[in-house]
Design an enzyme around this catalytic site. Structure first.
Site, PDB file in Angstrom:
ATOM      1  N   THR A   1       0.827  -1.200   0.000  1.00 52.70           N
ATOM      2  CA  THR A   1       0.000   0.000   0.000  1.00 52.70           C
ATOM      3  C   THR A   1       0.866   1.256   0.000  1.00 52.70           C
ATOM      4  OG1 THR A   1      -1.798  -1.117   1.082  1.00 52.70           O
ATOM      5  CG2 THR A   1      -1.708   1.251   1.393  1.00 52.70           C
TER       6      THR A   1
ATOM      7  N   THR B   1       0.025   2.512   6.543  1.00 53.41           N
ATOM      8  CA  THR B   1       0.278   1.267   5.820  1.00 53.41           C
ATOM      9  C   THR B   1       0.675   0.218   6.852  1.00 53.41           C
ATOM     10  OG1 THR B   1       2.588   1.895   5.404  1.00 53.41           O
ATOM     11  CG2 THR B   1       1.011   2.392   3.663  1.00 53.41           C
ATOM     12  N   GLY B   2       0.610  -1.023   6.436  1.00 51.76           N
ATOM     13  CA  GLY B   2       0.927  -2.114   7.355  1.00 51.76           C
ATOM     14  C   GLY B   2      -0.332  -2.875   7.732  1.00 51.76           C
TER      15      GLY B   2
ATOM     16  N   ARG C   1     -12.112  -9.699   2.556  1.00 53.93           N
ATOM     17  CA  ARG C   1     -11.493  -8.860   3.585  1.00 53.93           C
ATOM     18  C   ARG C   1     -11.472  -7.407   3.129  1.00 53.93           C
ATOM     19  NH1 ARG C   1      -6.375  -6.366   4.067  1.00 53.93           N
ATOM     20  NH2 ARG C   1      -5.728  -6.038   6.226  1.00 53.93           N
ATOM     21  N   VAL C   2     -11.806  -6.511   4.012  1.00 49.40           N
ATOM     22  CA  VAL C   2     -11.674  -5.075   3.750  1.00 49.40           C
ATOM     23  C   VAL C   2     -10.563  -4.562   4.653  1.00 49.40           C
ATOM     24  CG1 VAL C   2     -12.803  -2.826   3.832  1.00 49.40           C
ATOM     25  CG2 VAL C   2     -14.100  -4.860   3.129  1.00 49.40           C
ATOM     26  N   GLY C   3      -9.533  -4.010   4.052  1.00 46.93           N
ATOM     27  CA  GLY C   3      -8.418  -3.473   4.827  1.00 46.93           C
ATOM     28  C   GLY C   3      -8.729  -2.067   5.324  1.00 46.93           C
ATOM     29  N   ASP C   4      -7.711  -1.423   5.845  1.00 43.63           N
ATOM     30  CA  ASP C   4      -7.900  -0.073   6.388  1.00 43.63           C
ATOM     31  C   ASP C   4      -7.932   1.004   5.304  1.00 43.63           C
ATOM     32  OD1 ASP C   4      -5.182  -0.724   5.910  1.00 43.63           O
ATOM     33  OD2 ASP C   4      -4.507   0.888   7.226  1.00 43.63           O
TER      34      ASP C   4
ATOM     35  N   GLY D   1      -3.583  -3.692   8.489  1.00 43.56           N
ATOM     36  CA  GLY D   1      -4.770  -2.853   8.478  1.00 43.56           C
ATOM     37  C   GLY D   1      -5.722  -3.082   9.644  1.00 43.56           C
TER      38      GLY D   1
HETATM   39  N1  ASP Z   1      -2.811  -1.589   5.070  1.00 47.58           N
HETATM   40  C1  ASP Z   1      -2.976  -2.610   4.030  1.00 47.58           C
HETATM   41  C2  ASP Z   1      -4.055  -3.564   4.423  1.00 47.58           C
HETATM   42  O1  ASP Z   1      -4.154  -3.924   5.565  1.00 47.58           O
HETATM   43  C3  ASP Z   1      -1.733  -3.363   3.758  1.00 47.58           C
HETATM   44  C4  ASP Z   1      -0.588  -2.516   3.253  1.00 47.58           C
HETATM   45  O2  ASP Z   1      -0.213  -1.537   3.910  1.00 47.58           O
HETATM   46  O3  ASP Z   1      -0.019  -2.831   2.219  1.00 47.58           O
HETATM   47  O4  ASP Z   1      -4.771  -4.002   3.540  1.00 47.58           O
END
Ligand code: ASP
Length: 160
Positions: free
Chosen positions: A9, A60-61, A37-40, A63
């Site tokens: 991300t 990022t990271g 799944r729905v991320g952040d 979520g």
């Molecule tokens: N934040 C993203 C998620 O959880 C992952 C990412 O940072 O690449 O979907």
């Protein structure tokens, strides 16, 4: 917690010379996610929050952890109350760690086994970023100068 799951991300927050602010966060970053799944990233206030009176923030990271504390909204609210961008990111990470209670997500010293990086800019053009773990960098682009990579602040130093 399973194998390493690459992330991809990108968060982009920007402010112009007149203090107009904007932001975006790409989505679909977490590899091997469960269908549905729905991320952040697509959740306003989690992977991204922009407020024309204060500034913008993104994440990022992992979520799920960012969603749990509405991370980007938290950063913006801390900046509204006077925190600088980097301090707002660090305080939000402390909150994220306190909210992490699933034992498998924590190591033997109570530190997250995952990473999250937070980014913020205020209307004055001050920028900051912080990650749970050392080693992350973020790009800062200012009008008239070349983009620069800067080290993120962090809570925990990665052991070699
Ligand atoms: N934040 C993203 C998620 O959880 C992952 C990412 O940072 O690449 O979907």
């Amino acid at each position: 917690y399973g194998p390493v799951r690459p992330t991809g991300t990108i968060n982009l927050c920007a402010v112009d010379a007149r203090g107009r602010v904007g932001g975006t966060t790409t989505t679909s970053g977490l590899a091997f996610k469960m269908p549905g799944r729905v991320g952040d990233s697509p959740l306003i206030g989690c992977g991204l929050f922009v407020d024309g009176e204060v500034g913008a923030a993104g994440a990022t990271g992992r979520g799920e952890s960012v969603i749990q504390i509405a991370g980007s909204h938290t950063i913006v609210e801390l900046m509204r109350r006077g925190s600088g961008p980097a301090d707002a990111c660090l305080e939000t990470l402390h909150r994220l760690v306190r909210a992490t209670r699933v034992p498998d997500l924590l190591d033997e010293r109570g530190r997250p086994r995952f990473n999250v990086t937070l980014y913020a800019v205020n209307l004055a053009g001050e920028v900051g970023s912080a990650a749970l773990w050392s080693g992350s960098r973020y790009a800062v682009c200012r009008s008239g100068s070349a983009p620069q990579l800067q080290d993120c602040a962090f809570l925990y130093r990665k052991e070699a």
